[in-house]
Design an enzyme around this catalytic site. Sequence first.
Site, mmCIF file in Angstrom:
data_model
loop_
_atom_site.group_PDB
_atom_site.id
_atom_site.type_symbol
_atom_site.label_atom_id
_atom_site.label_comp_id
_atom_site.label_asym_id
_atom_site.label_seq_id
_atom_site.Cartn_x
_atom_site.Cartn_y
_atom_site.Cartn_z
ATOM 1 N N GLY A 46 32.151 43.254 39.424
ATOM 2 C CA GLY A 46 32.222 43.480 37.981
ATOM 3 C C GLY A 46 33.623 43.931 37.603
ATOM 4 O O GLY A 46 34.287 44.609 38.387
ATOM 5 N N GLN A 51 40.327 47.522 32.597
ATOM 6 C CA GLN A 51 40.866 47.697 33.953
ATOM 7 C C GLN A 51 42.118 46.866 34.207
ATOM 8 O O GLN A 51 42.851 47.124 35.162
ATOM 9 C CB GLN A 51 39.802 47.330 35.008
ATOM 10 C CG GLN A 51 38.634 48.303 35.057
ATOM 11 C CD GLN A 51 37.596 47.854 36.068
ATOM 12 O OE1 GLN A 51 36.742 47.039 35.764
ATOM 13 N NE2 GLN A 51 37.679 48.366 37.278
ATOM 14 N N CYS A 93 34.187 51.061 42.549
ATOM 15 C CA CYS A 93 34.915 50.532 41.397
ATOM 16 C C CYS A 93 36.241 49.965 41.876
ATOM 17 O O CYS A 93 36.911 50.581 42.704
ATOM 18 C CB CYS A 93 35.176 51.664 40.396
ATOM 19 S SG CYS A 93 36.081 51.141 38.930
ATOM 20 N N LEU A 94 36.623 48.815 41.333
ATOM 21 C CA LEU A 94 37.917 48.224 41.697
ATOM 22 C C LEU A 94 39.076 49.137 41.306
ATOM 23 O O LEU A 94 40.151 49.038 41.890
ATOM 24 C CB LEU A 94 38.070 46.855 41.021
ATOM 25 C CG LEU A 94 37.218 45.730 41.607
ATOM 26 C CD1 LEU A 94 37.250 44.510 40.686
ATOM 27 C CD2 LEU A 94 37.685 45.353 43.013
ATOM 28 N N HIS A 135 27.918 50.662 34.269
ATOM 29 C CA HIS A 135 29.228 51.037 34.826
ATOM 30 C C HIS A 135 30.367 50.353 34.044
ATOM 31 O O HIS A 135 31.342 51.001 33.655
ATOM 32 C CB HIS A 135 29.252 50.629 36.308
ATOM 33 C CG HIS A 135 30.565 50.802 36.993
ATOM 34 N ND1 HIS A 135 30.764 51.723 37.997
ATOM 35 C CD2 HIS A 135 31.761 50.158 36.842
ATOM 36 C CE1 HIS A 135 32.025 51.647 38.410
ATOM 37 N NE2 HIS A 135 32.650 50.701 37.724
ATOM 38 N N GLU A 136 30.223 49.055 33.816
ATOM 39 C CA GLU A 136 31.289 48.310 33.127
ATOM 40 C C GLU A 136 31.391 48.717 31.659
ATOM 41 O O GLU A 136 32.493 48.758 31.092
ATOM 42 C CB GLU A 136 31.067 46.795 33.242
ATOM 43 C CG GLU A 136 31.027 46.246 34.669
ATOM 44 C CD GLU A 136 32.219 46.639 35.523
ATOM 45 O OE1 GLU A 136 33.310 46.877 34.973
ATOM 46 O OE2 GLU A 136 32.044 46.726 36.752
ATOM 47 N N HIS A 139 33.572 51.655 31.214
ATOM 48 C CA HIS A 139 35.008 51.315 31.170
ATOM 49 C C HIS A 139 35.461 51.016 29.745
ATOM 50 O O HIS A 139 36.580 51.354 29.362
ATOM 51 C CB HIS A 139 35.300 50.079 32.022
ATOM 52 C CG HIS A 139 35.410 50.345 33.500
ATOM 53 N ND1 HIS A 139 36.356 51.187 34.033
ATOM 54 C CD2 HIS A 139 34.715 49.865 34.556
ATOM 55 C CE1 HIS A 139 36.231 51.215 35.356
ATOM 56 N NE2 HIS A 139 35.235 50.419 35.710
HETATM 57 C C1 QAP Z 1 30.961 48.205 39.742
HETATM 58 O O1 QAP Z 1 32.502 47.493 41.343
HETATM 59 C C2 QAP Z 1 29.763 48.602 40.563
HETATM 60 O O2 QAP Z 1 36.242 50.339 46.715
HETATM 61 C C3 QAP Z 1 31.740 47.036 40.269
HETATM 62 O O3 QAP Z 1 37.756 48.767 48.250
HETATM 63 C C4 QAP Z 1 29.847 48.798 41.944
HETATM 64 O O4 QAP Z 1 33.216 45.454 41.925
HETATM 65 C C5 QAP Z 1 28.567 48.818 39.967
HETATM 66 C C6 QAP Z 1 35.405 47.116 45.253
HETATM 67 C C7 QAP Z 1 28.731 49.171 42.674
HETATM 68 C C8 QAP Z 1 27.463 49.175 40.693
HETATM 69 C C9 QAP Z 1 27.527 49.350 42.046
HETATM 70 C C10 QAP Z 1 35.436 48.476 45.482
HETATM 71 C C11 QAP Z 1 36.185 46.288 46.034
HETATM 72 C C12 QAP Z 1 34.600 46.533 44.178
HETATM 73 C C13 QAP Z 1 36.217 49.014 46.488
HETATM 74 C C14 QAP Z 1 33.192 46.646 42.158
HETATM 75 C C15 QAP Z 1 37.003 48.177 47.276
HETATM 76 C C16 QAP Z 1 36.988 46.813 47.047
HETATM 77 C C17 QAP Z 1 33.918 47.256 43.272
HETATM 78 CO CO CO Z 2 34.645 49.990 37.645
#
Ligand code: QAP
Ligand code: CO
Length: 180
Positions: A46, A51, A93-94, A135-136, A139
């Site tokens: 996401g 971001q 989170c990215l 979550h998004e 943001h």
């Molecule tokens: C949000 O998060 C989310 O730490 C989206 O090293 C995540 O795409 C909502 C990511 C989990 C609900 C549950 C994170 C990639 C990606 C990192 C992401 C990383 C590489 C996170």
């Molecule tokens: Co995020």
Amino acid sequence: MAIYEILHFPDPRLRQKAKPVQVVDAEIQQLVADMFETMYAAKGIGLAAVQINVPLQVIVMHLNKEGEENRPICFINPEIIHREGTMPWEEGCLSVPGFYENVQRAERIRVRALDREGNPFELNADGLLGVCIQHEMDHLNGKLFVDHLSFLKRSRIQSKLQKQARLGQLPKLDAQKQAS
Ligand code: QAP
Ligand code: CO
């Protein structure tokens, strides 16, 4: 197509409040395509426009869970019109790379938004999809999942990321020294 730089916590630009999109035109559709490309390149599920330093209400999502809803989805000007229950979910989170923590979220939500063609739709969501939408949407309000954690946990994550950012700049500084 373009891959954007993803801002990392505690960058103050992540605190921008996103404005609604007025018209889903070619420029917005280009933004959506670039956001998908940026999210896939970063191996995320996401991404919100804030971001990548674009303060507009645009979200892209592609859950990579087998068997379930796993098509790309785009939400423009999303609103949560119903929520019920609460449950914890482990989030990442990215913009907070390398950190995962439990956050309390609504168990089930109903969302209204525009798709990438500008057509309105509504969607019921629970599980990972529901959490990811919440979550998004945070943001878009300048909020991060770390804001749901204790001050101590958030401070620890902040100093580790700031330290990593400093170390990440060292090779560049070395290159500058060598050039001068
Ligand atoms: C949000 O998060 C989310 O730490 C989206 O090293 C995540 O795409 C909502 C990511 C989990 C609900 C549950 C994170 C990639 C990606 C990192 C992401 C990383 C590489 C996170
Ligand atoms: Co995020």
